[in-house]
Design an enzyme around this catalytic site. Structure first.
Site, PDB file in Angstrom:
ATOM      1  N   GLU A 131      36.111  60.547  -7.647  1.00  0.00           N
ATOM      2  CA  GLU A 131      37.385  61.188  -7.301  1.00  0.00           C
ATOM      3  C   GLU A 131      38.526  60.236  -7.634  1.00  0.00           C
ATOM      4  O   GLU A 131      38.453  59.059  -7.337  1.00  0.00           O
ATOM      5  CB  GLU A 131      37.359  61.495  -5.789  1.00  0.00           C
ATOM      6  N   PHE A 132      39.580  60.778  -8.250  1.00  0.00           N
ATOM      7  CA  PHE A 132      40.718  59.914  -8.610  1.00  0.00           C
ATOM      8  C   PHE A 132      42.026  60.318  -7.946  1.00  0.00           C
ATOM      9  O   PHE A 132      43.084  59.808  -8.286  1.00  0.00           O
ATOM     10  CB  PHE A 132      40.906  59.905 -10.136  1.00  0.00           C
ATOM     11  N   PHE A 244      52.668  51.998 -11.729  1.00  0.00           N
ATOM     12  CA  PHE A 244      51.989  50.955 -10.953  1.00  0.00           C
ATOM     13  C   PHE A 244      52.491  49.556 -11.310  1.00  0.00           C
ATOM     14  O   PHE A 244      51.743  48.596 -11.380  1.00  0.00           O
ATOM     15  CB  PHE A 244      50.457  51.078 -11.076  1.00  0.00           C
ATOM     16  N   CYS A 255      41.385  52.559  -0.073  1.00  0.00           N
ATOM     17  CA  CYS A 255      40.636  52.509  -1.341  1.00  0.00           C
ATOM     18  C   CYS A 255      40.707  51.156  -2.046  1.00  0.00           C
ATOM     19  O   CYS A 255      39.675  50.521  -2.256  1.00  0.00           O
ATOM     20  CB  CYS A 255      41.149  53.605  -2.264  1.00  0.00           C
TER      21      CYS A 255
HETATM   22  C1  UGA Z   1      44.124  55.110  -5.059  1.00  0.00           C
HETATM   23  C2  UGA Z   1      44.087  55.481  -6.555  1.00  0.00           C
HETATM   24  O1  UGA Z   1      45.408  55.490  -7.084  1.00  0.00           O
HETATM   25  C3  UGA Z   1      43.443  56.868  -6.765  1.00  0.00           C
HETATM   26  O2  UGA Z   1      43.349  57.144  -8.154  1.00  0.00           O
HETATM   27  C4  UGA Z   1      42.042  56.842  -6.135  1.00  0.00           C
HETATM   28  O3  UGA Z   1      41.426  58.128  -6.225  1.00  0.00           O
HETATM   29  C5  UGA Z   1      42.158  56.473  -4.664  1.00  0.00           C
HETATM   30  O4  UGA Z   1      42.790  55.175  -4.541  1.00  0.00           O
HETATM   31  C6  UGA Z   1      40.767  56.426  -4.081  1.00  0.00           C
HETATM   32  O5  UGA Z   1      39.977  55.584  -4.496  1.00  0.00           O
HETATM   33  O6  UGA Z   1      40.426  57.319  -3.278  1.00  0.00           O
HETATM   34  P1  UGA Z   1      45.650  55.796  -2.972  1.00  0.00           P
HETATM   35  O7  UGA Z   1      45.008  54.626  -2.303  1.00  0.00           O
HETATM   36  O8  UGA Z   1      45.691  57.095  -2.277  1.00  0.00           O
HETATM   37  O9  UGA Z   1      44.951  56.073  -4.406  1.00  0.00           O
HETATM   38  O10 UGA Z   1      47.183  55.415  -3.281  1.00  0.00           O
HETATM   39  P2  UGA Z   1      47.973  54.709  -4.484  1.00  0.00           P
HETATM   40  O11 UGA Z   1      49.101  55.596  -4.854  1.00  0.00           O
HETATM   41  O12 UGA Z   1      47.087  54.270  -5.567  1.00  0.00           O
HETATM   42  O13 UGA Z   1      48.589  53.423  -3.756  1.00  0.00           O
HETATM   43  C7  UGA Z   1      47.748  52.379  -3.275  1.00  0.00           C
HETATM   44  C8  UGA Z   1      48.587  51.232  -2.759  1.00  0.00           C
HETATM   45  O14 UGA Z   1      49.243  50.559  -3.839  1.00  0.00           O
HETATM   46  C9  UGA Z   1      49.683  51.642  -1.785  1.00  0.00           C
HETATM   47  O15 UGA Z   1      49.716  50.737  -0.716  1.00  0.00           O
HETATM   48  C10 UGA Z   1      50.952  51.530  -2.618  1.00  0.00           C
HETATM   49  O16 UGA Z   1      52.093  51.242  -1.838  1.00  0.00           O
HETATM   50  C11 UGA Z   1      50.608  50.383  -3.543  1.00  0.00           C
HETATM   51  N1  UGA Z   1      51.381  50.367  -4.803  1.00  0.00           N
HETATM   52  C12 UGA Z   1      51.241  51.380  -5.701  1.00  0.00           C
HETATM   53  C13 UGA Z   1      52.205  49.287  -5.091  1.00  0.00           C
HETATM   54  O17 UGA Z   1      52.343  48.336  -4.283  1.00  0.00           O
HETATM   55  N2  UGA Z   1      52.893  49.280  -6.283  1.00  0.00           N
HETATM   56  C14 UGA Z   1      52.765  50.270  -7.189  1.00  0.00           C
HETATM   57  O18 UGA Z   1      53.411  50.186  -8.266  1.00  0.00           O
HETATM   58  C15 UGA Z   1      51.933  51.357  -6.888  1.00  0.00           C
END
Ligand code: UGA
Length: 426
Positions: A131-132, A244, A255
């Site tokens: 799942e992504f 990102f 995750c």
């Molecule tokens: C992440 C992946 O993006 C999904 O593709 C994957 O399916 C999911 O994990 C999973 O394994 O179930 P998620 O954890 O829901 O999704 O959220 P993200 O949007 O990826 O953010 C993760 C963390 O990174 C957050 O704390 C966010 O604030 C941080 N982040 C994100 C940053 O610090 N900088 C960025 O540029 C982007």
């Protein structure tokens, strides 16, 4: 849908969603006639053509994955399907994030369950379908994925899964979310182990990309460059891409921390030390510490100081606080003797329960009253739109704003009367 948590099943039966996920309740209403909820796995396993295993796989000892939920489900399914005759084999889809090799392990457990029940043989095939989707945009990501990955060692199951996903692959549906049909979604078929690895590699890469820009942000601070300009400049290179690359407090959630640790542990089992992944995690840990240093730099001792934490969920548009940076920061501030007051549009209550000494308020301005400093932890739209002049007028000297997500314009914040500190902004 089957879940062992009966309370959750009852909420779903009522047509409600037991978590905060924008757009999900509306989607459920649309298909309500075709959705069923139960706490009994048996009848479902016996009658379904395809069963998705989507249970949690939390971190266990040393970062290794705790597979106990997957194991329970696999054995139970085996016992339930024992002796059931069907035209085509049952397709068991591993949706949970599981270590490479788990597909074969699940097959073994199901087989054991069949034999232990002793009602006769049953045919089934295990496939991997990682799942992504991201929390907070789950509906969008499910309908419009970048790709669907399917790992299977037998062709028969591949055909069944392709048929199941056909409306998404062909984008042959209409939704008001995205009226223009996209081109077909790539359907990547591969062997089981590679599909399982794709999931870990994708999350590890994204976490590394964020840690990379965070490291660059530390260097930017030293040399006097602005990381937001640097990210924009490098992101235009198609090989790098703009997403990102938001520097700040770093990644949290259920995750990235778990999957980076699991991949390291998996490599370690084979005697390989994953050095880049270690650095990815280390840089991320140091981002939380940078918040504390920034507060100390301007407030000096934190004892008795009031600090507002704006945003407590691990990211916007979710009520999830698992591995949220806010919790770690709040705990450290409490240890240092500061008074922390947090605000979050949806996650306030659970965060307050999780951290002793963290008080929460109903609106951001309440949290800012007499605060010596504010930390923007989670960039909810509501917080991006904060009235900075009003914020400054309520705060106490030195009116420090630590912008943990680099969302405010430094000049605008300074003109509003705040002492602005971003991450890597010169
Ligand atoms: C992440 C992946 O993006 C999904 O593709 C994957 O399916 C999911 O994990 C999973 O394994 O179930 P998620 O954890 O829901 O999704 O959220 P993200 O949007 O990826 O953010 C993760 C963390 O990174 C957050 O704390 C966010 O604030 C941080 N982040 C994100 C940053 O610090 N900088 C960025 O540029 C982007």
């Amino acid at each position: 849908m089957v879940d062992v948590d009966e309370e959750r099943i009852n909420i779903l039966k009522d047509g409600r969603v037991p978590l905060y996920e924008p757009g999900l309740e509306e989607q459920m209403v649309k298909v309500s006639g075709r959705l069923g909820f139960t706490a009994e796995l048996g009848p479902v396993a016996r009658e379904a053509d395809v069963v998705f295993i989507a249970v949690s796989t939390p971190s266990g000892e040393g970062g290794a994955v705790d597979l106990s939920n997957v194991e329970d489900v696999a054995r139970t399914i085996g016992a339930e399907i024992s002796g059931v005759k069907r035209e085509r084999p049952l397709v068991l889809v591993n949706k949970s994030t599981v270590p490479v090799g788990s597909g074969d392990y699940v097959s073994m457990l199901v087989r054991e369950g069949i034999e232990e029940a002793g009602n006769g043989d049953a045919s089934f095939q295990v496939v991997s379908n990682p799942e992504f989707l991201r929390e907070g945009s789950a509906v969008h990501d499910s309908l419009f994925p970048d790709r669907i990955v399917l790992g299977a060692d037998l062709r028969e199951a591949l055909g069944a899964m392709r048929a199941l996903y056909e409306p998404i692959i062909k984008q042959s549906f209409f939704t008001e979310l995205e009226p223009r049909p996209r081109s077909a979604v790539p359907f990547v078929t591969t062997d089981l182990a590679s599909a399982e690895m794709i999931k870990y590699a994708a999350n590890a890469f994204l976490a590394t990309k964020i840690s990379f820009i965070n490291e660059i942000s530390s260097i930017c601070e030293l040399v006097g460059a602005d990381v937001t300009n640097v990210a924009a400049g490098i992101g235009l290179d198609e090989r790098i891409g703009p997403r990102f690359l938001d520097a700040g407090i770093g990644w949290g959630g259920s995750c990235f921390p778990k999957d980076v640790a699991a991949l390291r542990a998996m490599a370690g089992e084979y005697g390989y030390e994953a050095k880049m992944l270690a650095a990815t995690a280390e840089v991320n840990d140091s981002q939380r510490k940078r918040v504390i240093s920034k507060l100390q730099q301007d407030l000096h001792t934190l004892k008795g100081k009031r600090i507002a934490l704006l945003g407590l969920a691990f990211k916007p548009n979710t009520d999830d606080i698992r591995e949220a940076p806010s919790l770690e920061i709040a705990r450290e501030l409490t240890v240092l003797g500061a008074r922390t007051i947090g605000y979050d549009p949806v996650a306030g209550k659970t965060a307050a329960q999780a951290v002793e000494g963290l008080d929460t308020t109903q609106n951001p301005y309440e949290a800012l009253k007499r605060a010596h400093a504010a930390v923007l932890v989670t960039e909810w739209d509501e917080l991006r739109a904060l009235d900075l002049k009003r914020a400054a007028s309520m705060m106490a000297e030195p009116r420090l704003l630590v912008d943990g997500r680099n969302v405010f314009e430094p000049k605008i914040a300074r003109d509003a009367g705040l002492l602005y500190r971003g991450f890597g902004r010169g």
